[in-house]
Scaffold this motif. Structure first.
Motif, PDB file in Angstrom:
ATOM      1  N   ARG A  46      41.447  42.716  49.160  1.00  0.00           N
ATOM      2  CA  ARG A  46      42.213  43.198  48.017  1.00  0.00           C
ATOM      3  C   ARG A  46      42.747  42.034  47.185  1.00  0.00           C
ATOM      4  N   ASN A  61      38.897  37.281  35.235  1.00  0.00           N
ATOM      5  CA  ASN A  61      38.078  37.956  34.224  1.00  0.00           C
ATOM      6  C   ASN A  61      38.928  38.427  33.045  1.00  0.00           C
ATOM      7  N   ALA A  62      40.108  38.962  33.346  1.00  0.00           N
ATOM      8  CA  ALA A  62      40.994  39.431  32.276  1.00  0.00           C
ATOM      9  C   ALA A  62      41.440  38.272  31.388  1.00  0.00           C
ATOM     10  N   SER A  63      41.709  37.126  32.011  1.00  0.00           N
ATOM     11  CA  SER A  63      42.127  35.951  31.238  1.00  0.00           C
ATOM     12  C   SER A  63      40.997  35.462  30.342  1.00  0.00           C
ATOM     13  N   ARG A 115      41.296  39.110  47.055  1.00  0.00           N
ATOM     14  CA  ARG A 115      40.121  38.516  46.398  1.00  0.00           C
ATOM     15  C   ARG A 115      39.793  39.268  45.116  1.00  0.00           C
ATOM     16  N   ASN A 116      39.764  40.596  45.209  1.00  0.00           N
ATOM     17  CA  ASN A 116      39.442  41.402  44.033  1.00  0.00           C
ATOM     18  C   ASN A 116      40.488  41.227  42.932  1.00  0.00           C
ATOM     19  N   ALA A 117      41.754  41.144  43.348  1.00  0.00           N
ATOM     20  CA  ALA A 117      42.825  40.972  42.366  1.00  0.00           C
ATOM     21  C   ALA A 117      42.700  39.629  41.656  1.00  0.00           C
ATOM     22  N   VAL A 167      39.880  37.835  41.225  1.00  0.00           N
ATOM     23  CA  VAL A 167      38.717  37.887  40.332  1.00  0.00           C
ATOM     24  C   VAL A 167      39.048  38.684  39.073  1.00  0.00           C
ATOM     25  N   ASP A 168      39.744  39.805  39.246  1.00  0.00           N
ATOM     26  CA  ASP A 168      40.114  40.621  38.086  1.00  0.00           C
ATOM     27  C   ASP A 168      41.042  39.845  37.149  1.00  0.00           C
ATOM     28  N   GLN A 169      41.936  39.066  37.727  1.00  0.00           N
ATOM     29  CA  GLN A 169      42.870  38.278  36.919  1.00  0.00           C
ATOM     30  C   GLN A 169      42.130  37.212  36.110  1.00  0.00           C
TER      31      GLN A 169
END
Length: 238
Positions: free
Chosen positions: A206, A216-218, A208-210, A212-214
């Motif tokens: 979880r 990508n969002a940046s 790791r996914n958070a 990566v999402d952070q």
């Protein structure tokens, strides 16, 4: 030939011509005001007098100097002397800029397709994948110790093309006026490359996914806000 013709309709050149035209009109008007009262060569009618002034300013700045119009007033002659020196500087700079731009345009137009590399002298950096890439496509390239040296050799006429990563070439040309005045960048791309971002990953999936999402969002935010384009323009130019 077409590229050369298009150059003369470039926005930069049009801006220069517009600016020069404004200068000629302003100077022609001032010369007319200074000469009309004491110089019979200048018509009394404003339009004709200004036209005469523009004609004199144009003939003077180009160095033609027909001699058909002679300034007689002190203020007119003073302006004339100043305009002569300004004209020498403007025409010299203008001519040098056009010659440099046409040279760069000619260099860019030599290599527009991969097959064009078969007929020109190509350089690349030793130890880089570029030489292997070119060799695999049947192109023989001279190896140089670094990119700056290869580009310098091309600027001196020893090479016709240097193959390397586009952003690095752009950055070097942008920050080296000597190279920028004699080297153009071709639109040809031999190979597209993608780069990734390596990061340390937590053991928890979880987290790791958070992470990566952070990231990508940046990245999306940087591109959508225009910051990405500003960074490119800052280091690589427009």
């Amino acid at each position: 030939m077409i590229d050369t013709l298009l150059f003369f309709f470039d926005s930069w050149l049009l801006n220069v011509l517009l600016t020069l035209s404004i200068f000629l009109v302003l100077l022609g008007t001032v010369i007319c005001l200074a000469e009309t009262r004491c110089n019979p060569e200048f018509p009394k009618k404003p339009i004709q007098g200004i036209g005469k002034g523009i004609w004199w300013a144009s003939a003077t700045i180009t160095g033609v100097g027909y001699g058909d119009t002679v300034l007689r007033s002190f203020s007119g002659r003073l302006l004339g002397v100043i305009w002569m020196f300004i004209g020498v500087l403007m025409i010299s700079s203008f001519t040098a800029t056009i010659a440099s731009s046409l040279t760069s345009e000619k260099i860019r137009s030599q290599v527009n397709r991969r097959t064009d590399l078969d007929h020109v002298r190509v350089g690349a950096v030793k130890g880089e994948n570029t030489i292997s890439l070119l060799k695999g496509q049947g192109v023989t390239a001279r190896g140089y110790e670094n990119l700056t040296l290869a580009l310098s050799r091309m600027a001196k006429g020893e090479l016709d093309a240097v193959v390397h990563d586009r952003p690095i070439i752009q950055h070097l040309i942008r920050n080296n006026p000597d190279l920028a005045s004699s080297i153009g960048l071709s639109s040809l791309d031999l190979r597209k490359e993608e780069y990734g971002i390596a990061v340390g990953m937590p053991n928890d999936s979880r987290q790791r996914n958070a992470l990566v999402d952070q990231i990508n969002a940046s990245l999306i935010q940087i591109k959508s806000s225009g910051l990405y384009d500003k960074i490119l323009a800052r280091y690589l130019g427009n």
